[in-house]
Design a protein around this motif. Sequence first.
Motif, PDB file in Angstrom:
ATOM      1  N   TYR A 163      -1.259  -2.158  -3.296  1.00 11.48           N
ATOM      2  CA  TYR A 163      -0.588  -2.542  -2.016  1.00 11.48           C
ATOM      3  C   TYR A 163       1.326  -2.694  -4.005  1.00 11.48           C
ATOM      4  O   TYR A 163       1.031  -1.951  -4.784  1.00 11.48           O
ATOM      5  CB  TYR A 163      -0.423  -3.870  -2.659  1.00 11.48           C
ATOM      6  CG  TYR A 163       0.406  -4.703  -2.296  1.00 11.48           C
ATOM      7  CD1 TYR A 163       0.465  -5.124  -0.628  1.00 11.48           C
ATOM      8  CD2 TYR A 163       1.185  -5.911  -2.823  1.00 11.48           C
ATOM      9  CE1 TYR A 163       1.293  -5.623  -0.479  1.00 11.48           C
ATOM     10  CE2 TYR A 163       2.140  -6.324  -2.220  1.00 11.48           C
ATOM     11  CZ  TYR A 163       2.257  -6.224  -0.620  1.00 11.48           C
ATOM     12  OH  TYR A 163       3.294  -7.619  -0.358  1.00 11.48           O
TER      13      TYR A 163
ATOM     14  N   TRP B   4      -2.946  -6.035   0.138  1.00 11.83           N
ATOM     15  CA  TRP B   4      -2.767  -6.026   1.909  1.00 11.83           C
ATOM     16  C   TRP B   4      -2.916  -7.064   2.651  1.00 11.83           C
ATOM     17  O   TRP B   4      -1.892  -7.530   3.580  1.00 11.83           O
ATOM     18  CB  TRP B   4      -2.590  -4.256   2.373  1.00 11.83           C
ATOM     19  CG  TRP B   4      -2.645  -3.574   1.952  1.00 11.83           C
ATOM     20  CD1 TRP B   4      -2.966  -2.845   1.032  1.00 11.83           C
ATOM     21  CD2 TRP B   4      -0.981  -3.465   1.979  1.00 11.83           C
ATOM     22  NE1 TRP B   4      -1.922  -2.133   0.220  1.00 11.83           N
ATOM     23  CE2 TRP B   4      -0.909  -1.983   1.467  1.00 11.83           C
ATOM     24  CE3 TRP B   4       0.260  -3.082   2.787  1.00 11.83           C
ATOM     25  CZ2 TRP B   4       0.231  -1.597   0.570  1.00 11.83           C
ATOM     26  CZ3 TRP B   4       1.460  -2.819   2.617  1.00 11.83           C
ATOM     27  CH2 TRP B   4       1.934  -2.284   1.485  1.00 11.83           C
TER      28      TRP B   4
ATOM     29  N   VAL C  73       6.567  -0.654   7.054  1.00 10.89           N
ATOM     30  CA  VAL C  73       4.518  -0.594   5.948  1.00 10.89           C
ATOM     31  C   VAL C  73       3.576   0.556   6.507  1.00 10.89           C
ATOM     32  O   VAL C  73       3.589   0.825   7.326  1.00 10.89           O
ATOM     33  CB  VAL C  73       4.260  -2.319   7.032  1.00 10.89           C
ATOM     34  CG1 VAL C  73       2.384  -2.456   6.912  1.00 10.89           C
ATOM     35  CG2 VAL C  73       4.345  -3.022   7.104  1.00 10.89           C
TER      36      VAL C  73
ATOM     37  N   THR D 202      -1.130  -1.389   8.370  1.00  8.22           N
ATOM     38  CA  THR D 202      -0.732  -2.076   8.918  1.00  8.22           C
ATOM     39  C   THR D 202      -2.441  -2.253  10.156  1.00  8.22           C
ATOM     40  O   THR D 202      -2.700  -3.298  11.187  1.00  8.22           O
ATOM     41  CB  THR D 202       0.119  -1.042  10.325  1.00  8.22           C
ATOM     42  OG1 THR D 202       0.801  -1.507   9.682  1.00  8.22           O
ATOM     43  CG2 THR D 202       0.184  -2.008  11.778  1.00  8.22           C
TER      44      THR D 202
ATOM     45  N   ASP E  36       5.801  -3.036   2.007  1.00 11.47           N
ATOM     46  CA  ASP E  36       5.354  -3.762   3.154  1.00 11.47           C
ATOM     47  C   ASP E  36       6.774  -4.422   3.285  1.00 11.47           C
ATOM     48  O   ASP E  36       7.317  -5.737   2.981  1.00 11.47           O
ATOM     49  CB  ASP E  36       4.620  -4.870   2.352  1.00 11.47           C
ATOM     50  CG  ASP E  36       4.203  -5.452   3.146  1.00 11.47           C
ATOM     51  OD1 ASP E  36       4.166  -5.487   4.260  1.00 11.47           O
ATOM     52  OD2 ASP E  36       2.884  -6.591   2.563  1.00 11.47           O
TER      53      ASP E  36
END
Length: 187
Positions: free
Chosen positions: A47, A95, A57, A62, A52
């Motif tokens: 992450y 995430w 993304v 996703t 993001d």
Amino acid sequence: MTVHILALVGSLRAGSHNRQLAETAVRLAPEGVGIEVYEGLADLPFYNEDLDVEGAVPAAATALREATLRADAVLLFSPEYNGTIPAVLKNAVDWLSRPYGVGALKGKPLAVIGTAFGQYGGVWAQDEARKAARIAGAAVLDDLTLSVPGSVTRFAETHPADDAEVTARLGEVLAGLSASVTAPAGV
């Protein structure tokens, strides 16, 4: 109504006892419950808020978010690495915690179970996973637990599906998690 539970396994190893436990959950799912073992955690980048951003993304993030949004509940399978949650599972929770306040875990019933080599079955890691999921917005079900100790020896020649104690307790977790979807908390 079919209850859809998304299973996230915190070990990427093909012969993982936690993966075997997740596969056992699929087989033990009560009538009206479907369990999907998510297969994309190895593809998630760590992450990073710089990644993001709307329109950029990573596809793996996703896909995880969409799978989680489609699920009615989430079941985390956590081994214990050096006394805590495996990085792959923590990364998935990170995430799923975003966008802040409206992440895919928000309000979603979630339980954490697992097996580990140690004498306590990974309870430290599972406690950390519950904490992270709660902070990420999940409706963590603290009373649904299963920590199976001594995985390396216990499952050396026996699959979790062939262990009567494990399957009985796993069945209780699955029943409780699916009931949390059909009868929301406070009812």
